[in-house]
Design an enzyme around this catalytic site. Structure first.
Site: not given
Ligand code: PLP
Length: 400
Positions: A186, A214, A245
């Protein structure tokens, strides 16, 4: 609290502050999105948000919000129970089946967060006769999950497949070997070399676990994450990820794997056994998010275009960015104090970004981490590049 003890805590906090590592919370007074309202010392102002994990722009997307409303009306607010007592509704089972189907695994188990999914994974599956080989830059929750497990622990430099191979050799006498890696790191927006990792796993008879938080929903041609990007679907044994997310941005996580693994997790995984079931509105909205991923690639396309536009514009403006095509775009600054000043100056220009410095990233590699979203309009991206250019020229980061 007794005064001496309280003073000790206060002294520790003061040390953090003195080291320049103090984290503050900026208060937002609008829904999450590309354009948000933040409180300032004197009132509030509108800014463009470039630091959310809101990759597909679903955090306040009307169909997702409506699904949450419906879930609330149809199934209530909370479960007041863990899953195995009386906390499992039809929606939980359906969402698990839909996540498993989307990511092409036999089954999936929901958790309150991906932090919990990782915290409850390793200990439930591996014991002291086994070995876990972990990427050095793995997320804190993967590291913590591994610490809770009695397996032997080995670590390799991030993405370094030669070192990984050395570790696999030195763990040859273990009963099972599990390679654990984030799909995307990240701080850099770089992808783990999953093709090489899966190759080594096959050669050394190891399992592969990927935390794709991610990546889920937007990396890979149809959003199935880093395994899809590398053509490795079916060769990753265990996938963990978050609903917090790209998949709606509320909360919740899951572990997807073979039925045998998910069966065992439902019997042994402590966050699953001892922490509350996901609330019905989140389950309903999570299902709506997964349906959107199945149905259309419009949001993924928009995210890709926005990312390409920003990366190209920043390179043209003379900034150094980490290469790649992930919507995490680290704008390299170097000095920690300068990075913080750049972030402040950008906020004055109406662009909300965060600077990251040591110990989150290596010393002298402080950066502004920009994150693109499908919710951004091209005009938002252009404004961000223009603001970076103004601030960058003023601070001698780029030629003016
Ligand atoms: C964000 C993140 C998590 C934590 O997810 P939550 O659902 O917010 O707990 C775990 N792993 C990785 C790699 C992440 O990026």
């Amino acid at each position: 609290m007794n005064e001496r003890t309280d003073r000790r805590f206060a002294a520790q906090a003061a040390e953090i502050r003195a080291a320049g590592l103090w984290k503050t919370e900026r208060v937002i007074t609008s829904p999450q999105g590309a354009v948000i309202t933040v409180e300032t010392g004197t009132g509030s102002r509108e800014v463009l948000n470039f630091c959310a994990n809101n990759y597909l722009g679903l955090s306040a997307h009307p169909p997702v919000v409506e699904a949450a409303h419906r879930g609330l009306d149809d199934r209530g607010y909370g479960m007041s129970s863990v899953r195995f007592i009386c906390g499992t509704q039809d929606g939980h089972k359906q969402l698990e089946a839909e996540l498993a189907a989307f990511f092409r695994f036999e089954d999936a188990v929901l958790y309150g967060s991906c932090y919990d999914a990782n915290g409850g994974l390793f200990e439930a599956l591996l014991g002291e006769d086994d070995a876990i080989i972990s990427d050095a830059l793995n997320h804190a929750s993967v590291i913590d999950g591994i610490r809770l497990c009695r397996a032997r622990r080995l670590r390799y430099a991030s993405g370094d497949v030669d070192e990984l191979e050395e570790r696999l050799k030195s763990a040859a006498d273990s009963r099972m070997r599990l390679i654990a890696t984030d799909g995307v790191f990240s701080m850099d927006g770089t992808l783990a070399p999953l093709d090489r990792i899966c190759e080594l796993a096959a050669r050394y008879d190891a399992l592969v676990m990927v935390d794709d938080s991610h990546a889920s929903g937007f990396v890979g041609p149809t959003g199935r994450g880093t395994p899809e990007h590398f053509g490795m679907m079916g060769r990753v044994d265990i996938l963990t990820s978050t609903l917090g997310k790209a998949l709606g941005g509320a909360s919740g996580g899951f572990t997807a794997s073979s039925r045998a693994v998910t069966d065992l997790l439902r019997q042994r995984s402590r966050p699953y056994l001892f922490s509350n079931a996901l609330p019905p509105p989140i389950v309903a909205a999570g299902r709506a998010a997964v349906r959107m991923l199945e149905g259309t690639s419009e949001l993924r396309e928009r995210l890709r275009e926005n990312t390409a536009r920003f990366r190209a514009g920043m390179i043209a403006a003379g900034f150094t960015i980490k290469p790649g095509d992930h919507p995490i775009v680290p704008v390299m600054i170097g000095d920690a104090r300068v990075a913080a000043e750049v972030a402040d100056a950008l906020l004055d220009e109406g662009i909300y970004v965060i600077g990251f410095s040591y110990p989150v990233v290596p010393r002298e590699e402080a950066r502004i981490r920009v994150q693109l979203s499908a919710a951004h309009e091209p005009e938002h991206i252009d404004r961000a590049i223009a603001a970076f250019s103004v601030v960058g020229a003023r601070m001698d980061l780029i030629p003016s």
